[in-house]
Design an enzyme around this catalytic site. Structure first.
Site, PDB file in Angstrom:
ATOM      1  N   GLU A 148       9.358  -4.126  10.316  1.00 28.99           N
ATOM      2  CA  GLU A 148       9.785  -2.839   9.742  1.00 28.99           C
ATOM      3  C   GLU A 148      10.383  -1.937  10.817  1.00 28.99           C
ATOM      4  OE1 GLU A 148       6.911  -1.018   7.153  1.00 28.99           O
ATOM      5  OE2 GLU A 148       8.056   0.844   6.988  1.00 28.99           O
TER       6      GLU A 148
ATOM      7  N   ASP B  43      -0.995  -6.177  -0.099  1.00 31.20           N
ATOM      8  CA  ASP B  43      -1.354  -5.537   1.175  1.00 31.20           C
ATOM      9  C   ASP B  43      -2.859  -5.362   1.273  1.00 31.20           C
ATOM     10  OD1 ASP B  43       0.694  -4.982   2.947  1.00 31.20           O
ATOM     11  OD2 ASP B  43       1.327  -3.161   1.902  1.00 31.20           O
TER      12      ASP B  43
ATOM     13  N   GLU C  12      -1.195  -5.561   8.671  1.00 35.97           N
ATOM     14  CA  GLU C  12      -0.407  -4.913   9.722  1.00 35.97           C
ATOM     15  C   GLU C  12      -1.049  -5.131  11.093  1.00 35.97           C
ATOM     16  OE1 GLU C  12       0.262  -0.758   8.838  1.00 35.97           O
ATOM     17  OE2 GLU C  12       1.100  -1.209   6.863  1.00 35.97           O
TER      18      GLU C  12
ATOM     19  N   ASP D 175       0.840  -1.204   0.000  1.00 30.28           N
ATOM     20  CA  ASP D 175       0.000   0.000   0.000  1.00 30.28           C
ATOM     21  C   ASP D 175       0.875   1.255   0.000  1.00 30.28           C
ATOM     22  OD1 ASP D 175       0.841  -0.173   2.611  1.00 30.28           O
ATOM     23  OD2 ASP D 175      -1.165  -0.037   3.511  1.00 30.28           O
ATOM     24  N   SER D 176       2.217   1.044  -0.049  1.00 27.43           N
ATOM     25  CA  SER D 176       3.130   2.156  -0.324  1.00 27.43           C
ATOM     26  C   SER D 176       2.859   2.722  -1.715  1.00 27.43           C
ATOM     27  CB  SER D 176       4.591   1.704  -0.213  1.00 27.43           C
ATOM     28  OG  SER D 176       4.806   0.515  -0.957  1.00 27.43           O
TER      29      SER D 176
HETATM   30  O1  KIV Z   1       3.580  -1.107   1.622  1.00 26.58           O
HETATM   31  C1  KIV Z   1       4.735  -1.527   1.579  1.00 26.58           C
HETATM   32  O2  KIV Z   1       5.490  -1.289   0.615  1.00 26.58           O
HETATM   33  C2  KIV Z   1       5.224  -2.307   2.706  1.00 26.58           C
HETATM   34  C3  KIV Z   1       6.686  -2.587   2.774  1.00 26.58           C
HETATM   35  C4  KIV Z   1       7.421  -1.377   3.136  1.00 26.58           C
HETATM   36  C5  KIV Z   1       6.987  -3.729   3.662  1.00 26.58           C
HETATM   37  O3  KIV Z   1       4.475  -2.679   3.547  1.00 26.58           O
END
Ligand code: KIV
Length: 273
Positions: free
Chosen positions: A191, A92, A124, A53-54
């Site tokens: 993380e 995610d 998460e 979700d980045s």
């Molecule tokens: O959303 C993401 O890219 C992540 C990574 C940083 C592990 O959760």
């Protein structure tokens, strides 16, 4: 030409990741959000591709990951699975689609699996979301946990600083890691936590532990592709190693193109019909 060739060309599965941990082979994981990038990442021999979700930060330009919707994650994950043959694709679950209501969590995970073709979901949190994880696992959907700095909780934390430096938080993280393993998660992301703590978690659980800013004592590493390729120049935490300076390469190429158009150099006679 890639400098790496995967010795095992078979499709990566959750079981293979466990075997990799058992024989001490490190797991390489990277994010991707679209077809073309995912195809390159997969062909380079990556073990796991995370549709993180980045995407909210690097694809949309939001300051946090919170605005990401289930539809948007499914769109990105489908684009990725269209380009991937070997890597395990993990998607995610976005903020608000699994916390507090395990039925909603299951419905969200089922949509991701059905509509995107991803092979697992990442969630998460620890003890607070175990009920949701249990219900998702009951449907046969593999779940990757995520502890330490959990960016969806940024408003609770208040900063993106290193987590679990204090004993109480470190103890809770260790307990949560063991709980997620007992619950049935196939792997765990840690993380931005102290390297000693991350190494201890990796020793005390049997499932693979993938770190980002968690040191070298874990079973694998994950980075955000825009950061490690140097596309995203505005983010330089200590844990980030840059493998390219694509922002410079792209800016040069774009400038050359504009120049060629303006000066009528492009297209030339060979580049027309
Ligand atoms: O959303 C993401 O890219 C992540 C990574 C940083 C592990 O959760």
């Amino acid at each position: 030409m890639s400098t790496y060739t995967a010795t095992d060309q078979r499709k990566v599965t959750t079981r293979r990741l466990m075997e990799m941990k058992e024989r001490g082979e490190r797991i390489a994981m990277l994010t991707a959000y679209d077809y073309s990038m995912a195809k390159l990442v997969d062909e380079a021999g990556m073990d796991v591709i995370l549709v993180g979700d980045s995407a909210s930060n690097v694809m949309v330009g939001n300051p946090t990951t919170l605005p990401m919707t289930l539809d948007q994650m499914i769109y990105h994950a489908k684009s990725v699975t269209n380009g991937v043959k070997r890597a395990l694709v993990v998607c995610d679950m976005p903020f608000g689609t699994y916390q507090g209501n395990s039925k909603e969590a299951l419905a969200s995970a089922v949509r991701i699996m059905k509509e995107s073709g991803a092979e697992a979901v990442k969630i998460e949190g620890g003890s607070e979301i175990v009920e949701s994880i249990e219900r998702i696992l009951c449907a046969g959907i593999p779940v990757m946990g995520h502890l330490g700095l959990t960016p969806q909780s940024i408003n609770k934390f208040g900063t993106y600083n290193v987590r679990a430096r204090e004993e109480a938080e470190a103890n809770k993280l260790l307990e949560d890691a063991k709980l997620l393993e007992r619950t049935g998660c196939f792997a765990l992301v840690l993380e931005k936590i102290p390297a000693d703590l991350a190494a201890r978690v990796a020793q005390e659980v049997k499932i693979p532990v993938i770190g980002i800013g968690a040191g070298g004592g874990v079973d694998g590493q994950v980075l955000v592709i825009h950061d490690m390729l140097g596309i995203n120049q505005g983010f330089s935490p200590r844990f980030l190693r840059r493998y390219a300076d694509l922002a410079t390469v792209m800016t040069d190429a774009l400038g050359n193109y504009i120049n060629d158009v303006k000066t009528r150099d492009f297209p030339n006679e060979k580049e027309q019909y």
